[in-house]
Each structure stands twice: as structure tokens, then as C-alpha cells.
Enzyme design. Structure first.
Site, PDB file in Angstrom:
ATOM      1  N   ASP A  48       0.843  -1.201   0.000  1.00  0.00           N
ATOM      2  CA  ASP A  48       0.000   0.000   0.000  1.00  0.00           C
ATOM      3  C   ASP A  48       0.880   1.254   0.000  1.00  0.00           C
ATOM      4  O   ASP A  48       0.395   2.367  -0.177  1.00  0.00           O
ATOM      5  CB  ASP A  48      -1.017  -0.005   1.153  1.00  0.00           C
ATOM      6  CG  ASP A  48      -0.364  -0.020   2.525  1.00  0.00           C
ATOM      7  OD1 ASP A  48       0.877  -0.144   2.599  1.00  0.00           O
ATOM      8  OD2 ASP A  48      -1.099   0.089   3.529  1.00  0.00           O
ATOM      9  N   SER A  49       2.208   1.065   0.150  1.00  0.00           N
ATOM     10  CA  SER A  49       3.143   2.183  -0.043  1.00  0.00           C
ATOM     11  C   SER A  49       2.991   2.757  -1.451  1.00  0.00           C
ATOM     12  O   SER A  49       3.340   3.916  -1.696  1.00  0.00           O
ATOM     13  CB  SER A  49       4.585   1.711   0.178  1.00  0.00           C
ATOM     14  OG  SER A  49       4.857   0.568  -0.619  1.00  0.00           O
ATOM     15  N   ASP A  87      -1.051  -6.250  -0.601  1.00  0.00           N
ATOM     16  CA  ASP A  87      -1.111  -5.654   0.733  1.00  0.00           C
ATOM     17  C   ASP A  87      -2.534  -5.174   1.007  1.00  0.00           C
ATOM     18  O   ASP A  87      -3.052  -4.312   0.280  1.00  0.00           O
ATOM     19  CB  ASP A  87      -0.148  -4.452   0.724  1.00  0.00           C
ATOM     20  CG  ASP A  87       0.331  -4.070   2.105  1.00  0.00           C
ATOM     21  OD1 ASP A  87       0.005  -4.784   3.065  1.00  0.00           O
ATOM     22  OD2 ASP A  87       1.067  -3.072   2.194  1.00  0.00           O
ATOM     23  N   LYS A 117      -1.073  -9.621   2.507  1.00  0.00           N
ATOM     24  CA  LYS A 117      -0.353  -9.206   3.721  1.00  0.00           C
ATOM     25  C   LYS A 117      -1.286  -8.348   4.573  1.00  0.00           C
ATOM     26  O   LYS A 117      -2.065  -7.545   4.029  1.00  0.00           O
ATOM     27  CB  LYS A 117       0.906  -8.399   3.367  1.00  0.00           C
ATOM     28  CG  LYS A 117       1.652  -7.900   4.605  1.00  0.00           C
ATOM     29  CD  LYS A 117       3.020  -7.337   4.275  1.00  0.00           C
ATOM     30  CE  LYS A 117       2.990  -5.902   3.781  1.00  0.00           C
ATOM     31  NZ  LYS A 117       2.459  -4.933   4.739  1.00  0.00           N
ATOM     32  N   GLU A 119      -1.297  -5.877   8.127  1.00  0.00           N
ATOM     33  CA  GLU A 119      -0.531  -5.178   9.173  1.00  0.00           C
ATOM     34  C   GLU A 119      -1.186  -5.393  10.528  1.00  0.00           C
ATOM     35  O   GLU A 119      -2.408  -5.237  10.650  1.00  0.00           O
ATOM     36  CB  GLU A 119      -0.514  -3.665   8.896  1.00  0.00           C
ATOM     37  CG  GLU A 119       0.461  -3.255   7.837  1.00  0.00           C
ATOM     38  CD  GLU A 119       0.557  -1.741   7.688  1.00  0.00           C
ATOM     39  OE1 GLU A 119       0.181  -0.993   8.626  1.00  0.00           O
ATOM     40  OE2 GLU A 119       1.011  -1.308   6.612  1.00  0.00           O
ATOM     41  N   GLU A 186       9.134  -4.612  10.688  1.00  0.00           N
ATOM     42  CA  GLU A 186       9.507  -3.270  10.204  1.00  0.00           C
ATOM     43  C   GLU A 186      10.018  -2.403  11.352  1.00  0.00           C
ATOM     44  O   GLU A 186       9.367  -2.254  12.391  1.00  0.00           O
ATOM     45  CB  GLU A 186       8.302  -2.601   9.521  1.00  0.00           C
ATOM     46  CG  GLU A 186       8.662  -1.210   8.999  1.00  0.00           C
ATOM     47  CD  GLU A 186       7.715  -0.657   7.948  1.00  0.00           C
ATOM     48  OE1 GLU A 186       6.770  -1.354   7.536  1.00  0.00           O
ATOM     49  OE2 GLU A 186       7.938   0.507   7.537  1.00  0.00           O
TER      50      GLU A 186
HETATM   51  O1  KIV Z   1       3.460  -1.188   1.742  1.00  0.00           O
HETATM   52  C1  KIV Z   1       4.627  -1.591   1.807  1.00  0.00           C
HETATM   53  O2  KIV Z   1       5.465  -1.297   0.946  1.00  0.00           O
HETATM   54  C2  KIV Z   1       4.995  -2.431   2.927  1.00  0.00           C
HETATM   55  C3  KIV Z   1       6.443  -2.743   3.093  1.00  0.00           C
HETATM   56  C4  KIV Z   1       7.109  -1.560   3.655  1.00  0.00           C
HETATM   57  C5  KIV Z   1       6.686  -3.951   3.903  1.00  0.00           C
HETATM   58  O3  KIV Z   1       4.175  -2.814   3.688  1.00  0.00           O
END
Ligand code: KIV
Length: 290
Positions: A48-49, A87, A117, A119, A186
Site C-alpha cells: 500500500d506504499s 497488501d 499481507k 498489518e 519493520e
Molecule cells: O506497503 C509496503 O510497501 C509495505 C512494506 C514496507 C513492507 O508494507
């Protein structure tokens, strides 16, 4: 590089057993996913970055499922051998377990991801369990969790005192018990990441978590010099594509303005017969007008 077959979750599990480091990078579009796949990256994370580095949001909070799915589809069209992880964005898994399972399913069915993924620590172990039970592999993510860090404490190293380090260890262990196939750590001190890595059977993937994790993940735009707003201490810049792209575009602008571009080699020409016919047709048209 010879062609690789598609990596699976069990390949990733085996890598920990064999002491082979797992290489993870984020990607959000077709061209960079093609490059990452060809470079032999084990896992491509559609993070989600991407909401920040690719879509221009200030944080990852506003990123929607539809945006994540659009980026996932583009990456899936490109990647032939890397394992793909989508994510789950903020509020796509927190409201209810049903919602989480439905959205995880969308990542696999529509986004063509191999895994998702999530969080968060042990408070999400039931969610991880529910998604894993449907057959969708889940990667956990503890330590700094940017979705909530933005709302609470900001970007800070996590697990620096004994109590919070203990909580991190518990979080990681519970996520493993719930079925997570790997866990991102992280911004965690190297010593804590090493303890977690030793305690878990599943691989740890570090980002700002030191040298002892089973694998490493970084944000593509950080290592290629494509994101100017922020440069984390833990990232290493392997190229300055932002600078190269700025120079290239300035050169293009100058060439158009000065008439250097397009040059003869960028131009389509007619052969002599085609030109004769064009001239004849043109003169007929002009006569008719008179
Ligand atoms: O969104 C992302 O890029 C991440 C990584 C920093 C692990 O969650």
C-alpha cells in the site's frame, strides 16, 4: 538469467530451512514488475506504499481496495516467476472477519495475487486464521505498521524496551500459530529481530530490522531514487532514476524547442512512386476546386 519457474509458498518456506535469503521488493505497475521478475526477485509485494510513491497520497491511509487491485492486476500481468503478495489496505480487514476474507479473496480472484499481507499483531490473529483457512496464504507484518503509525505515534523504531520487545515476539508467534507463512518485521532493533527469527519456523522479512532476518524487503522507489519526499535510513539507494529521468525529459524538451527532434531517423517518408501519386492526386484536387 535462465528462466525460473513460478515460486510457491513452500519454496519460500524451504529457503529458511536451507539458510537462503529471501529477496522481496515492492512494485505497483507493469514495467517495474517486469524488471523485478527478470532480476530474480523472490517475492513482489504490491504494497500500500504504492499509494504514496506511485499515487501521490501523503500516507497509506486513503488507499482503496480498487486502487490496490488495479496495481495488483498490472503487476500480475508482468510477473512470471516471483511470488506475488497483495497488501490489504487500511479498513479492508479491520471491520469484520467476513470483510477481511472477502477482500483477501478479491486480491486472489481479481488481482491475481498468490497471497495477501495484513498489518498488525496478535489482535489480528483470528483474521489471519480465517483467511488462511480459506486457503489464501497470509503474510503478517509487525513492528512499525504504517497504517496505524500515521494515526498514533508516527514513524518510530518499535520494540526498543523489554516490554515492547516481548510484545513483538508474542505478536509474531501468535501470527505464526494463526497460519501466517512469513512475517514482515519493520523498524525493529536488530537484536529483537534476531530473537524473533530464531523463534519462528516461518521466515521473517526485515525492513529496517537488521541483518539476521530470513529475508529483506524494500520499497522500490526508495532504492531507485524515485521518491523525493522521504528517504528512510534503512533503505539503500542503488540508482538515481529520478535524476536520470529529469535529465532525459529536459533534453527532450530542448530538442523539440530547438528542432533537433524529430530527426530524419524518427520520421516516416514516402518512396518516389508514392510521392508521384500523391502529387498527381493533389493537383487533380486543386484543378477540381478551380
Ligand atoms: O506497503 C509496503 O510497501 C509495505 C512494506 C514496507 C513492507 O508494507
Amino acid at each position: 538469467m535462465s528462466e525460473r519457474r513460478k515460486l510457491t509458498i513452500s519454496d519460500i518456506a524451504k529457503m529458511k530451512g536451507e539458510g537462503r535469503k529471501i529477496v522481496v521488493i515492492t512494485a505497483y505497475d507493469y514495467p517495474f514488475a517486469t524488471i523485478a521478475d527478470r532480476a530474480g526477485i523472490d517475492i513482489i509485494l504490491v504494497g500500500d506504499s504504492g499509494g504514496m510513491v506511485s499515487l501521490g497520497y501523503e500516507t497509506t491511509i486513503p488507499v482503496s481496495m480498487d486502487e490496490m487491485l488495479m496495481m495488483s492486476k498490472a503487476v500480475a500481468r508482468a510477473a512470471k516467476s516471483s511470488l506475488l503478495v497483495g497488501d490489504m489496505p487500511f479498513m479492508s480487514f479491520q471491520i469484520s472477519r467476513e470483510d477481511a476474507v472477502r477482500n483477501a479473496g478479491r486480491f486472489v480472484k481479481e488481482g491475481r495475487m498468490d497471497a495477501v499481507k495484513i498489518e498488525g499483531g496478535k489482535e489480528f490473529s483470528d483474521t489471519v486464521r480465517a483467511i488462511s483457512r480459506t486457503g489464501i496464504p497470509v503474510m503478517g507484518h509487525v513492528g512499525l505498521t504504517p497504517q496505524t503509525a500515521t494515526l498514533w505515534q508516527g514513524y518510530r523504531v518499535q520494540g526498543k524496551d523489554a516490554r515492547s520487545a516481548e510484545k513483538l515476539i508474542e505478536d509474531a508467534q501468535e501470527l505464526e500459530s494463526a497460519g501466517a507463512f512469513a512475517i514482515v518485521l519493520e523498524m525493529v532493533p536488530e537484536e529483537v529481530a534476531e530473537i524473533i527469527t530464531d523463534k519462528l519456523n516461518v521466515p521473517t522479512i526485515g525492513i529496517g530490522a537488521g541483518r539476521h532476518c530470513d529475508g529483506q524487503v524494500l520499497v522500490l522507489h526508495d532504492i531507485l531514487g524515485l521518491y523525493e519526499k522521504f528517504s528512510p535510513k534503512f533503505a539503500k539507494k542503488y540508482a538515481d532514476l529520478g535524476k536520470a529521468a529529469s535529465e532525459a525529459l529536459a533534453n527532450y524538451r530542448d530538442d523539440v524547442v530547438s528542432g533537433k527532434f524529430p530527426a530524419q531517423e524518427n520520421t516516416f517518408k514516402m518512396d518516389s512512386k508514392q510521392l508521384e501519386r500523391l502529387k498527381a492526386a493533389f493537383s487533380k484536387l486543386t484543378e477540381a476546386e478551380v
